[in-house]
Design an enzyme around this catalytic site. Structure first.
Site: not given
Length: 439
Positions: A187, A191, A209, A244, A343
């Site tokens: 997430s 990050g 990522e 993802c 998201e």
């Protein structure tokens, strides 16, 4: 975690892996790929019991993909060369490629073995030692992978898997002064925290990522609207949307909106949601109660913002007591609505309409994310213009998903930096050293 990092550092410094011949590392990684294939069903079931992915998908996406990834980088080991610079007479400029040292890897729960292999295979191929921390809710398949690696001949200390919470084990790994590179899939908030830990420790390089809110754009001239509807449904509802690159935003040309959304809904209704170990299941479980409650919270906010729940929207109560959710389609979504910008990471598809190419492009780029996208059209010029204009690391044309190890996966904007897969992934795990020699 501190002991694991120390073991990795010791193994790297004494050269038991980092300084052996590339061909020797190749043989070990090929043996590991063989063992992954031999234990494929066991590895898949371990993962399914952790994260709820439907078994048919897990077999291909987890051990199937991981074995292929290890083979790909095993073959790459002895095909990556240094360079000779075009210098003036009397000097020789050499560019050496060397392993970075100790790599820390933190991977998520949705596809732990597949994503773990994306990190481990190139890092090990390059000659590094690795300390890997799985997600708290999905560690079994990676613990088994560590056993198989030892059996394949990976030396002691070179690959270490440490379980634990992100707040304890993950922080210890990210704050370690002896980790040279940190790679992460997960997430955005985590990050950001890892970047802070890098700044507070040894300024280790951090490759991320992160999340996505990927647009799937369907034009009226798509070559096969029925196929587009079926693939679009799979692109968001497989693995309960816990992917993802999931095509979570359907952008559909206004003239075909009603009929196309109904076709997507038709395919969604055909999907069997249930026990992920049942071979007839198409959509497995949501990973945890926390994730399920988050998904349902998005549905509540969609209703409050005036969106229409065109399909699903509810928890499915199973005798198992597990966490299952109906495939859900939300229409009448505005570009600023929460469900269009954030998201969900669940089986929830938001639908927006457009009338022009420029409007489609603006909607596609209208989030903070830039991980993946899809475009369905028969117009070659339009396809190329959309690929050029969409700010994302991957753009699918007349398909969605399924790219293999030969092409990179990485994000733009707040979807991260650096790349997994392809030879470009090796860049994260190699240092460049210049030798400037007077002749």
């Amino acid at each position: 975690m501190d002991r694991a990092v120390a073991a990795a550092r010791s193994a790297f410094e004494d050269g038991r892996w980092s300084r052996i011949a590339p061909a020797a590392r190749k043989r070990v990684l090929h043996r590991l790929a063989d063992l992954i294939e031999k234990h494929a069903l066991e590895l898949a079931v371990l993962g399914v019991r952790d994260n709820g992915t439907e078994l048919n998908m897990a077999l291909k996406a987890e051990p199937g993909s991981a074995a292929g990834t290890f083979r790909y980088y095993a073959e790459a080991i002895d095909k990556i060369y240094g360079e000779i610079a075009p210098t003036a007479p009397g000097t020789l400029g050499l560019v050496h490629k060397e392993p970075v040292g100790v790599v820390g890897a933190i991977v998520p729960w949705n596809f732990p073995l597949m994503i773990g292999a994306w990190k481990l295979a190139p890092a090990l191929a390059a000659g590094n030692s690795v300390v890997l921390k799985p997600a708290e809710t999905a560690s079994l398949s990676l613990l088994k992978l560590a056993e198989l690696a030892a059996e394949a001949g990976v030396p002691e200390g070179v690959l270490n898997v440490v379980t634990g919470s992100g707040a304890v084990a993950g922080e210890a790994l990210a704050m370690s002064m002896d980790v040279d590179v940190l790679v992460f899939t997960g997430s955005g908030p985590v990050g950001r925290r890892l970047l802070e830990y890098s700044a507070r420790s040894n300024l280790k390089r951090v490759y991320l990522e992160l999340g996505g809110k990927s647009p799937n754009i369907v034009f009226a001239d798509a070559p096969d609207l029925e196929e587009a509807a079926m693939v679009s449904a799979g692109g968001i509802f497989r693995n309960s949307g816990q992917v993802c690159v999931a095509g979570s935003r359907l952008l559909v040309e206004e003239s075909i909106h009603d009929t196309f959304v109904e076709r997507v809904a038709h395919h969604a209704r055909q999907l069997k949601v249930g026990d992920p170990l049942d071979l007839t299941t198409n959509v497995g479980a949501v990973n945890s109660l926390r994730q399920l409650e988050g998904n349902l919270g998005f549905i509540d906010s969609a209703r409050s913002e005036g969106n229409t729940i065109a399909l699903g929207g509810n928890r499915i109560l199973e005798e198992t007591g597990g966490y299952y959710m109906e495939p859900t389609i939300v229409t009448d979504v505005g570009p600023q609505d929460r469900i269009a910008r954030n998201e969900v990471f669940g089986p929830v598809l938001s639908v927006q309409t457009f009338e022009t190419d420029a409007e489609a492009l603006a909607l596609a780029n209208g989030t903070d994310y830039g991980l993946a996208a899809g475009v369905w059209t028969s117009n070659l010029s339009r396809a190329h213009n959309m690929v050029a204009g969409i700010r994302s690391g991957v753009v699918h044309v007349n398909t969605y998903g399924g790219a293999d190890a030969t092409v990179p996966l990485g994000g733009m904007k707040q979807s991260g930096n650096g790349h997994d897969k392809s030879l470009h992934a090796m860049d994260k795990y190699l240092d460049l050293k210049t030798a400037w020699i007077k002749l």
